[in-house]
Design a protein around this motif. Structure first.
Motif, PDB file in Angstrom:
ATOM      1  N   VAL A 152       0.831  -1.193   0.000  1.00  0.00           N
ATOM      2  CA  VAL A 152       0.000   0.000   0.000  1.00  0.00           C
ATOM      3  C   VAL A 152       0.878   1.259   0.000  1.00  0.00           C
ATOM      4  CG1 VAL A 152      -1.713   1.319   1.306  1.00  0.00           C
ATOM      5  CG2 VAL A 152      -1.950  -1.165   1.079  1.00  0.00           C
ATOM      6  N   ALA A 153       2.005   1.205   0.715  1.00  0.00           N
ATOM      7  CA  ALA A 153       2.938   2.334   0.674  1.00  0.00           C
ATOM      8  C   ALA A 153       3.491   2.522  -0.730  1.00  0.00           C
ATOM      9  CB  ALA A 153       4.075   2.106   1.669  1.00  0.00           C
ATOM     10  N   GLU A 154       3.721   1.413  -1.450  1.00  0.00           N
ATOM     11  CA  GLU A 154       4.158   1.529  -2.842  1.00  0.00           C
ATOM     12  C   GLU A 154       3.103   2.252  -3.678  1.00  0.00           C
ATOM     13  OE1 GLU A 154       5.291  -2.162  -4.585  1.00  0.00           O
ATOM     14  OE2 GLU A 154       7.237  -2.198  -3.583  1.00  0.00           O
ATOM     15  N   ALA A 155       1.830   1.978  -3.402  1.00  0.00           N
ATOM     16  CA  ALA A 155       0.753   2.655  -4.126  1.00  0.00           C
ATOM     17  C   ALA A 155       0.770   4.155  -3.836  1.00  0.00           C
ATOM     18  CB  ALA A 155      -0.595   2.044  -3.737  1.00  0.00           C
ATOM     19  N   ILE A 156       0.962   4.518  -2.569  1.00  0.00           N
ATOM     20  CA  ILE A 156       1.010   5.938  -2.212  1.00  0.00           C
ATOM     21  C   ILE A 156       2.229   6.605  -2.857  1.00  0.00           C
ATOM     22  CG2 ILE A 156       1.164   7.586  -0.298  1.00  0.00           C
ATOM     23  CD1 ILE A 156      -0.248   5.498   1.452  1.00  0.00           C
ATOM     24  N   HIS A 157       3.353   5.900  -2.836  1.00  0.00           N
ATOM     25  CA  HIS A 157       4.574   6.433  -3.458  1.00  0.00           C
ATOM     26  C   HIS A 157       4.342   6.676  -4.948  1.00  0.00           C
ATOM     27  CE1 HIS A 157       8.737   7.186  -4.321  1.00  0.00           C
ATOM     28  NE2 HIS A 157       8.906   6.063  -4.990  1.00  0.00           N
ATOM     29  N   ALA A 158       3.665   5.744  -5.621  1.00  0.00           N
ATOM     30  CA  ALA A 158       3.369   5.912  -7.044  1.00  0.00           C
ATOM     31  C   ALA A 158       2.458   7.116  -7.270  1.00  0.00           C
ATOM     32  CB  ALA A 158       2.720   4.647  -7.594  1.00  0.00           C
ATOM     33  N   ALA A 159       1.495   7.329  -6.364  1.00  0.00           N
ATOM     34  CA  ALA A 159       0.605   8.487  -6.482  1.00  0.00           C
ATOM     35  C   ALA A 159       1.363   9.796  -6.273  1.00  0.00           C
ATOM     36  CB  ALA A 159      -0.540   8.362  -5.468  1.00  0.00           C
ATOM     37  N   ILE A 160       2.332   9.785  -5.364  1.00  0.00           N
ATOM     38  CA  ILE A 160       3.175  10.974  -5.157  1.00  0.00           C
ATOM     39  C   ILE A 160       3.928  11.303  -6.433  1.00  0.00           C
ATOM     40  CG2 ILE A 160       5.268  11.776  -3.976  1.00  0.00           C
ATOM     41  CD1 ILE A 160       4.213  10.404  -1.447  1.00  0.00           C
ATOM     42  N   THR A 161       4.504  10.278  -7.057  1.00  0.00           N
ATOM     43  CA  THR A 161       5.252  10.482  -8.297  1.00  0.00           C
ATOM     44  C   THR A 161       4.335  10.989  -9.407  1.00  0.00           C
ATOM     45  OG1 THR A 161       6.778   8.709  -7.667  1.00  0.00           O
ATOM     46  CG2 THR A 161       6.736   9.338  -9.983  1.00  0.00           C
ATOM     47  N   LYS A 162       3.135  10.428  -9.476  1.00  0.00           N
ATOM     48  CA  LYS A 162       2.200  10.779 -10.543  1.00  0.00           C
ATOM     49  C   LYS A 162       1.706  12.217 -10.405  1.00  0.00           C
ATOM     50  CE  LYS A 162      -0.957   7.760 -11.648  1.00  0.00           C
ATOM     51  NZ  LYS A 162      -2.193   6.919 -11.603  1.00  0.00           N
ATOM     52  N   THR A 163       1.431  12.647  -9.182  1.00  0.00           N
ATOM     53  CA  THR A 163       0.811  13.968  -8.988  1.00  0.00           C
ATOM     54  C   THR A 163       1.815  15.066  -8.665  1.00  0.00           C
ATOM     55  OG1 THR A 163       0.414  13.474  -6.639  1.00  0.00           O
ATOM     56  CG2 THR A 163      -1.337  12.921  -8.199  1.00  0.00           C
ATOM     57  N   GLY A 164       3.047  14.688  -8.324  1.00  0.00           N
ATOM     58  CA  GLY A 164       4.076  15.689  -8.082  1.00  0.00           C
ATOM     59  C   GLY A 164       4.042  16.347  -6.722  1.00  0.00           C
ATOM     60  N   VAL A 165       3.332  15.770  -5.746  1.00  0.00           N
ATOM     61  CA  VAL A 165       3.366  16.358  -4.414  1.00  0.00           C
ATOM     62  C   VAL A 165       4.713  16.048  -3.763  1.00  0.00           C
ATOM     63  CG1 VAL A 165       0.864  16.096  -4.191  1.00  0.00           C
ATOM     64  CG2 VAL A 165       2.357  14.372  -3.197  1.00  0.00           C
ATOM     65  N   HIS A 166       5.031  16.764  -2.718  1.00  0.00           N
ATOM     66  CA  HIS A 166       6.324  16.605  -2.048  1.00  0.00           C
ATOM     67  C   HIS A 166       6.461  15.180  -1.516  1.00  0.00           C
ATOM     68  CE1 HIS A 166       9.592  17.154   0.804  1.00  0.00           C
ATOM     69  NE2 HIS A 166       9.777  18.399   0.360  1.00  0.00           N
ATOM     70  N   PRO A 167       7.595  14.508  -1.740  1.00  0.00           N
ATOM     71  CA  PRO A 167       7.756  13.116  -1.282  1.00  0.00           C
ATOM     72  C   PRO A 167       7.685  12.949   0.229  1.00  0.00           C
ATOM     73  CG  PRO A 167       9.827  13.995  -2.115  1.00  0.00           C
ATOM     74  CD  PRO A 167       8.762  14.965  -2.514  1.00  0.00           C
ATOM     75  N   GLY A 168       7.943  14.019   0.972  1.00  0.00           N
ATOM     76  CA  GLY A 168       7.846  13.930   2.416  1.00  0.00           C
ATOM     77  C   GLY A 168       6.412  13.928   2.931  1.00  0.00           C
ATOM     78  N   THR A 169       5.442  14.032   2.018  1.00  0.00           N
ATOM     79  CA  THR A 169       4.036  14.027   2.404  1.00  0.00           C
ATOM     80  C   THR A 169       3.627  12.707   3.044  1.00  0.00           C
ATOM     81  OG1 THR A 169       3.515  15.619   0.664  1.00  0.00           O
ATOM     82  CG2 THR A 169       1.678  14.329   1.518  1.00  0.00           C
ATOM     83  N   PHE A 170       4.334  11.632   2.726  1.00  0.00           N
ATOM     84  CA  PHE A 170       4.009  10.328   3.316  1.00  0.00           C
ATOM     85  C   PHE A 170       5.276   9.523   3.559  1.00  0.00           C
ATOM     86  CE2 PHE A 170       3.367   5.783   2.999  1.00  0.00           C
ATOM     87  CZ  PHE A 170       2.364   5.571   3.925  1.00  0.00           C
ATOM     88  N   SER A 171       5.357   8.916   4.738  1.00  0.00           N
ATOM     89  CA  SER A 171       6.427   7.966   5.059  1.00  0.00           C
ATOM     90  C   SER A 171       5.845   6.793   5.822  1.00  0.00           C
ATOM     91  CB  SER A 171       7.528   8.627   5.903  1.00  0.00           C
ATOM     92  OG  SER A 171       8.243   9.597   5.163  1.00  0.00           O
ATOM     93  N   LEU A 172       6.444   5.615   5.632  1.00  0.00           N
ATOM     94  CA  LEU A 172       6.059   4.400   6.358  1.00  0.00           C
ATOM     95  C   LEU A 172       7.282   3.846   7.066  1.00  0.00           C
ATOM     96  CD1 LEU A 172       4.183   1.933   7.023  1.00  0.00           C
ATOM     97  CD2 LEU A 172       5.083   0.903   4.905  1.00  0.00           C
TER      98      LEU A 172
END
Length: 508
Positions: free
Chosen positions: A198-218
């Motif tokens: 699920v974290a991989e899914a969130i990471h992919a969404a971060i890459t797709k939408t361009g939000v800051h990578p620090g927005t989510f960590s696991l």
């Protein structure tokens, strides 16, 4: 769609867009299938994730609602793209059936999309404007505008019993991200592979939408020092938690002891009492007993809304209800519990009832290993009110019937319950007077009141409240399910006489 091949975890943490290995590892304990090694979290990783979350807040916390909604929808898309892999590893780790994981995945993506729609609507901002009154006597009034603003980085603890809907991208994470708050998740060691994918899914969404990578960590695994470091980190502004009373209370106390205390939104447990009123029991007591047995054993009783206590009057009608419940429970096969530790705790809870007098066993079974079988006990109101331990949650398919002498004792017993997530009335039209008498008490005891139903199953909707007075939760004014959950991670800010150029976009 992604490759549908089996998902093989890499066992690393996700820290601000990077997959990071730790110095030590732990091995998962799946109900079936292969075990995998995962890096153990550390306070140093917590610090790194929190620093990244704070940095992300300066952009994500001030991003448009459209940007945040697109991010939430992208997370849902990426989870759905991994649907089969999530179900496979989720069932392996938890022992939950495929249908349950598929339904929970739909609930998880549905929550994300619901919050995306909710923030686009904008009503949650609670915007208010008191126009200036320069000529008011004896003093003029300034121009006042108010709006809800995100509070900053939020810590979320994954839950053992919901590997998707209350964990990595569950309700706490979804509502915090919707509010504009970066999230640091401490994954639950019961299902680390599910957390990773699920974290991989969130990471992919971060890459797709361009939000800051620090927005989510696991951060995976870790001992108490990791949880302590997370709730006490000075950059964390609030905590979302679903778990045990003991663990949640310890974290709550740590939040309160900080130099700058922060809110701890903990959902800690509940026995969810049902009150069976006389006319309903006479008319359909056996059917209610069968329905209770089904709700009590759903998911091996591993729901925070599991209706663990039924209150019914003494007499033949009440006896018929108890007999029907017991007979239905006899037909329930053993079910796999989420972890060995939870299974052991269930056995200990049963033993607590076996050694108490005058608690009468109605149906007792022996559970072996990670499997659980249902148990049913009976006592009277006087004994229940004198023995606090009888009101403590047993996480699993164990029920207690409390017999009362009549309406007066039922009302007295209702006052004796601690805070609950839910209270239920089973009633017919002839029970209305007694129900009206009980309602003022039950309103003070629970966050959700039901009539002629069972509390297992929490609808994700605008009006839902999943919370209640302590010890059901640590903040009776909040909910962890439904759109109102976003309010936990917002605070009102008033702007006095500010020019439009200085106002948040949502107030211009």
């Amino acid at each position: 769609m992604l490759d549908k091949s089996t998902f093989t975890p890499h066992g690393r943490h996700l820290i601000a867009g990077e997959w990071v290995s730790g110095e030590t590892t732990f091995t998962s304990e799946p109900a079936h299938g292969p075990a995998h090694d995962y890096s153990v979290g550390t306070p140093a990783l917590v610090d790194r994730a929190c620093e990244a979350a704070e940095e992300a807040f300066w952009s994500y916390g001030y991003a448009s609602r459209e940007t945040r909604a697109a991010f939430l929808n992208a997370i849902a898309d990426e989870i759905e793209a991994r649907a089969e892999q999530i179900t496979e590893i989720g069932t392996q780790e938890t022992g939950l059936p495929e249908a349950r994981l598929q339904g929970e995945r739909g609930r998880t993506t549905g929550q994300l999309r619901l919050f995306a729609s909710h923030i686009l609507d904008g009503a949650y901002l609670d915007r208010r404007h008191d126009a200036a009154l320069p000529d008011r006597q004896p003093l003029p009034r300034p121009d006042l505008k108010m709006v809800q603003r995100p509070i900053g980085p939020v810590a979320v603890f994954g839950a053992s019993n919901f590997p998707l809907a209350f964990s990595t991208a569950g309700g706490d994470t979804a509502s915090a991200l919707a509010a504009g708050c970066p999230v640091v998740v401490k994954g639950h060691s019961a299902h680390p592979g599910t957390g990773e994918i699920v974290a991989e899914a969130i990471h992919a969404a971060i890459t797709k939408t361009g939000v800051h990578p620090g927005t989510f960590s696991l951060i995976q695994g870790g001992k108490r020092d990791v949880g302590q470091a997370l709730v006490q980190h000075p950059l964390i502004r609030a905590v979302g938690f679903t778990g045990s009373l003991g663990g949640g209370r310890a974290l709550f106390d740590l939040c309160a002891q900080r130099p700058e205390p922060i809110p701890f939104f903990g959902e800690l447990g509940s026995v969810n009492p049902m009150f069976l009123l006389p006319e309903a029991v006479k008319a359909r007591g056996a059917a209610i007993g069968e329905g209770w047995a089904a709700s009590l054993t759903m998911g091996a009783g591993q729901f925070c809304t599991n209706p663990g206590i039924a209150v019914v009057e003494m007499g033949e009608a009440g006896d018929a209800f108890v007999s029907a419940a017991a007979e239905a429970l006899k037909g329930v096969t053993t079910q796999c519990m989420l972890t060995e530790g939870i299974a052991d705790a269930y056995k200990n809870g049963k033993q607590r009832f076996d050694t108490r007098n005058p608690v009468r066993p109605v149906l007792t079974t022996e559970s072996e290993g990670r499997n659980a079988s249902p148990n049913l006990y009976e006592t009277d109101a006087e004994n229940y009110l004198q023995d606090h331990a009888l009101g403590e949650e047993v996480f699993g398919p164990l029920g207690l019937v409390v017999r009362v002498s009549g309406p007066d004792e039922m009302a007295q017993l209702a006052r004796g319950f601690e805070g609950q997530l839910t209270c239920t009335l089973h009633m017919d039209e002839g029970d209305t007077g007694l129900a009206q008498r009980l309602m003022p008490v039950l309103e003070r005891k629970a966050g959700r009141l039901l009539v002629n139903g069972f509390p297992t199953g929490v609808e994700v909707a605008d009006a839902m409240v999943h919370g209640g007075p302590y010890p059901a939760s640590t903040n009776f004014g909040a909910t962890s399910v439904g759109t109102l959950a976003i309010r936990r991670f917002l605070r009102p800010v008033c702007y006095q006489n500010l020019p439009d150029a200085l106002l948040p976009d949502d107030l211009r």
